[in-house]
Motif scaffolding. Structure first.
Motif, PDB file in Angstrom:
ATOM      1  N   LYS A 140     -19.775 -60.339   7.434  1.00 53.84           N
ATOM      2  CA  LYS A 140     -20.170 -60.840   6.114  1.00 53.84           C
ATOM      3  C   LYS A 140     -21.115 -62.043   6.259  1.00 53.84           C
ATOM      4  N   ARG A 141     -20.824 -62.890   7.271  1.00 53.27           N
ATOM      5  CA  ARG A 141     -21.653 -64.076   7.483  1.00 53.27           C
ATOM      6  C   ARG A 141     -23.086 -63.665   7.827  1.00 53.27           C
ATOM      7  N   ARG A 142     -23.196 -62.716   8.773  1.00 59.54           N
ATOM      8  CA  ARG A 142     -24.534 -62.291   9.197  1.00 59.54           C
ATOM      9  C   ARG A 142     -25.270 -61.579   8.075  1.00 59.54           C
ATOM     10  N   SER A 143     -24.542 -60.684   7.367  1.00 63.70           N
ATOM     11  CA  SER A 143     -25.226 -59.929   6.315  1.00 63.70           C
ATOM     12  C   SER A 143     -25.662 -60.866   5.186  1.00 63.70           C
ATOM     13  N   ALA A 144     -24.839 -61.893   4.896  1.00 68.56           N
ATOM     14  CA  ALA A 144     -25.213 -62.840   3.837  1.00 68.56           C
ATOM     15  C   ALA A 144     -26.457 -63.630   4.237  1.00 68.56           C
ATOM     16  N   ASN A 145     -26.493 -64.065   5.515  1.00 70.86           N
ATOM     17  CA  ASN A 145     -27.663 -64.813   5.991  1.00 70.86           C
ATOM     18  C   ASN A 145     -28.934 -63.995   5.881  1.00 70.86           C
ATOM     19  N   LEU A 146     -28.806 -62.734   6.320  1.00 73.24           N
ATOM     20  CA  LEU A 146     -29.945 -61.816   6.275  1.00 73.24           C
ATOM     21  C   LEU A 146     -30.418 -61.633   4.838  1.00 73.24           C
ATOM     22  N   PHE A 147     -29.445 -61.518   3.933  1.00 79.28           N
ATOM     23  CA  PHE A 147     -29.738 -61.302   2.521  1.00 79.28           C
ATOM     24  C   PHE A 147     -30.546 -62.465   1.931  1.00 79.28           C
ATOM     25  N   TYR A 148     -30.118 -63.707   2.217  1.00 78.83           N
ATOM     26  CA  TYR A 148     -30.842 -64.860   1.671  1.00 78.83           C
ATOM     27  C   TYR A 148     -32.240 -64.972   2.270  1.00 78.83           C
ATOM     28  N   LYS A 149     -32.353 -64.656   3.589  1.00 80.00           N
ATOM     29  CA  LYS A 149     -33.665 -64.696   4.235  1.00 80.00           C
ATOM     30  C   LYS A 149     -34.604 -63.688   3.572  1.00 80.00           C
ATOM     31  N   LEU A 150     -34.060 -62.483   3.359  1.00 74.66           N
ATOM     32  CA  LEU A 150     -34.847 -61.402   2.770  1.00 74.66           C
ATOM     33  C   LEU A 150     -35.306 -61.776   1.357  1.00 74.66           C
ATOM     34  N   LEU A 151     -34.367 -62.293   0.564  1.00 68.21           N
ATOM     35  CA  LEU A 151     -34.696 -62.669  -0.821  1.00 68.21           C
ATOM     36  C   LEU A 151     -35.784 -63.742  -0.848  1.00 68.21           C
ATOM     37  N   ASN A 152     -35.659 -64.734   0.057  1.00 66.49           N
ATOM     38  CA  ASN A 152     -36.658 -65.789   0.076  1.00 66.49           C
ATOM     39  C   ASN A 152     -38.015 -65.257   0.500  1.00 66.49           C
ATOM     40  N   ALA A 153     -38.001 -64.385   1.526  1.00 61.34           N
ATOM     41  CA  ALA A 153     -39.259 -63.798   1.996  1.00 61.34           C
ATOM     42  C   ALA A 153     -39.926 -63.001   0.882  1.00 61.34           C
ATOM     43  N   MET A 154     -39.101 -62.419   0.025  1.00 58.46           N
ATOM     44  CA  MET A 154     -39.631 -61.603  -1.067  1.00 58.46           C
ATOM     45  C   MET A 154     -40.048 -62.457  -2.264  1.00 58.46           C
ATOM     46  N   GLY A 155     -39.789 -63.755  -2.163  1.00 55.05           N
ATOM     47  CA  GLY A 155     -40.258 -64.654  -3.221  1.00 55.05           C
ATOM     48  C   GLY A 155     -39.329 -64.801  -4.411  1.00 55.05           C
ATOM     49  N   SER A 212     -10.329 -58.279  -0.647  1.00 54.43           N
ATOM     50  CA  SER A 212     -11.591 -58.411  -1.372  1.00 54.43           C
ATOM     51  C   SER A 212     -11.855 -57.153  -2.193  1.00 54.43           C
ATOM     52  N   LYS A 213     -12.308 -57.337  -3.432  1.00 51.26           N
ATOM     53  CA  LYS A 213     -12.626 -56.208  -4.289  1.00 51.26           C
ATOM     54  C   LYS A 213     -14.114 -55.872  -4.221  1.00 51.26           C
ATOM     55  N   TYR A 214     -14.834 -56.672  -3.412  1.00 43.54           N
ATOM     56  CA  TYR A 214     -16.250 -56.383  -3.199  1.00 43.54           C
ATOM     57  C   TYR A 214     -16.382 -55.459  -2.003  1.00 43.54           C
ATOM     58  N   THR A 215     -16.423 -54.171  -2.244  1.00 42.57           N
ATOM     59  CA  THR A 215     -16.584 -53.213  -1.156  1.00 42.57           C
ATOM     60  C   THR A 215     -18.006 -53.321  -0.622  1.00 42.57           C
ATOM     61  N   LEU A 216     -18.248 -52.716   0.538  1.00 41.59           N
ATOM     62  CA  LEU A 216     -19.587 -52.743   1.126  1.00 41.59           C
ATOM     63  C   LEU A 216     -20.590 -52.154   0.137  1.00 41.59           C
ATOM     64  N   GLY A 217     -20.188 -51.064  -0.526  1.00 36.73           N
ATOM     65  CA  GLY A 217     -21.070 -50.405  -1.502  1.00 36.73           C
ATOM     66  C   GLY A 217     -21.460 -51.354  -2.621  1.00 36.73           C
ATOM     67  N   LEU A 222     -25.385 -54.991  -5.175  1.00 34.74           N
ATOM     68  CA  LEU A 222     -25.733 -56.319  -5.701  1.00 34.74           C
ATOM     69  C   LEU A 222     -27.004 -56.841  -5.030  1.00 34.74           C
ATOM     70  N   ALA A 223     -27.075 -56.648  -3.701  1.00 38.33           N
ATOM     71  CA  ALA A 223     -28.252 -57.111  -2.961  1.00 38.33           C
ATOM     72  C   ALA A 223     -29.507 -56.380  -3.447  1.00 38.33           C
TER      73      ALA A 223
END
Ligand code: UDP
Ligand code: MG
Length: 316
Positions: A140-155, A212-217, A222-223
């Protein structure tokens, strides 16, 4: 005048957690009322997001015993973002500030004190930001980091490590109510609302009980909403790639014509097939991404209601 505070707490299949965690909210409200910080009309608003277990029965029982608790029940599971919005919109005309948070005790409720202080200092939006991600699994830590990086790169504008623990003033809620989109990514929408905002930092602990009720799907969806609802940069990138490929192909054509006249032409079967495959791949990818956006347009044009409230408790 003392502000009326509503804690807005979405719950989905939380029958193990609620009987323990509700105290966090009611105790915090009582203590803030006792200190004279907030009005005694403040409430805890639970939103049952179409739970399949006894969550609603648990909430009902708690509400009967404690008039500080009120609730909404959605007619079916609509996901965390919709449930949260349902709660915020119901609270909008009843309070001066909302604080939204998980019902599992993960968000440190004591950070609310600082949030209210910031509100009294003139902020309309106060973001709860995690100090670190020590309590997350490595995945979850890695995927969250990747997600924020991606969002920022996308503006897309995002506050890093802020989820949905935040304070909103009545004014911010009113502004938010004018966003009619169906694909919700609330933290992005709140950034769009504007007004004076600030961050309050807190430690996020593990769940009190349950899973957690937030499944991978649900996380992936959400991402995807976070990216496709807030930026068209992916399409721009595809356009740029398409342009570059077209230029390279053009040079390739000139080269093959020259080779032909120089009498150097070989039966370039392999390279032809490779180029066709490559272009075919790029085209399909482009169509896929454009399709994502068209899908969004399609859903937005339907203007479907985002939720239907089935029942209410202590809402008047
Ligand atoms: N939740 C919800 N509907 C859903 C999934 C989750 O209302 O479809 C609620 C859940 O009950 C909790 C909050 O959203 O109060 C956050 O979910 P969870 O704690 O499972 O996510 P995590 O903290 O693990 O990311
Ligand atoms: Mg949680």
């Amino acid at each position: 005048m003392k502000p009326i505070l509503y804690f807005v707490v979405p719950c989905y299949n939380e029958q193990e957690v609620l009987p323990v965690s509700y105290r966090l909210f009611t105790d915090k409200l009582s203590s803030l009322v006792g200190l004279g910080v907030i009005s005694d009309k403040s409430r805890v608003l639970f939103v049952d997001d179409g739970s399949r277990d006894n969550t609603y029965a648990v909430i009902k029982e708690l509400a009967e015993k404690n008039s500080m608790i009120c609730a909404l029940k959605l007619s079916r599971n609509r996901g965390h973002q919709n449930a949260l919005l349902a709660g915020l919109m119901a609270a909008k005309d009843r309070c001066d500030i909302t604080v939204s948070l998980d019902c599992d005790g993960q968000d440190d409720i004591n950070a609310t004190d600082e949030m209210i202080k910031q509100y009294l200092d003139g902020c309309d939006i106060v973001y709860g930001v995690r100090k670190n991600r020590k309590t997350d699994s490595p995945f979850k830590r890695r995927s969250a980091n990747l997600f924020y990086k991606l969002l920022n790169a996308m503006g897309a504008e995002t506050v890093k490590n802020h989820a949905d623990y935040r304070l909103l003033s009545r004014r911010a809620l009113e502004a938010l109510s004018h966003y009619k989109e169906v694909n919700l990514y609330l933290r992005g929408m709140v950034s769009l609302v504007g007004f004076k905002s600030t961050c309050v930092y807190y430690d996020r602990t593990s769940r009190i009980a349950g899973e957690s009720k937030y499944t991978l799907g649900k996380m992936v969806s959400l991402a995807l909403d976070g990216i496709t609802s807030f930026t068209v940069k992916p399409i721009r990138i595809i356009t740029a790639v398409g342009f570059i490929i077209a230029m390279i192909s053009f040079i390739g054509i000139i080269w093959s014509v020259i080779a032909h006249f120089v009498g150097d032409a070989v039966s370039g079967w392999a390279s032809t097939v490779a180029i066709i495959c490559f272009l075919g791949g790029i085209q399909i990818l482009s169509i896929g991404i454009i399709g994502e956006y068209i899908g969004k347009i399609y859903l937005e044009t339907k203007h479907r209601p985002r939720y239907t409230v089935e029942q209410e408790i202590n809402m008047d």
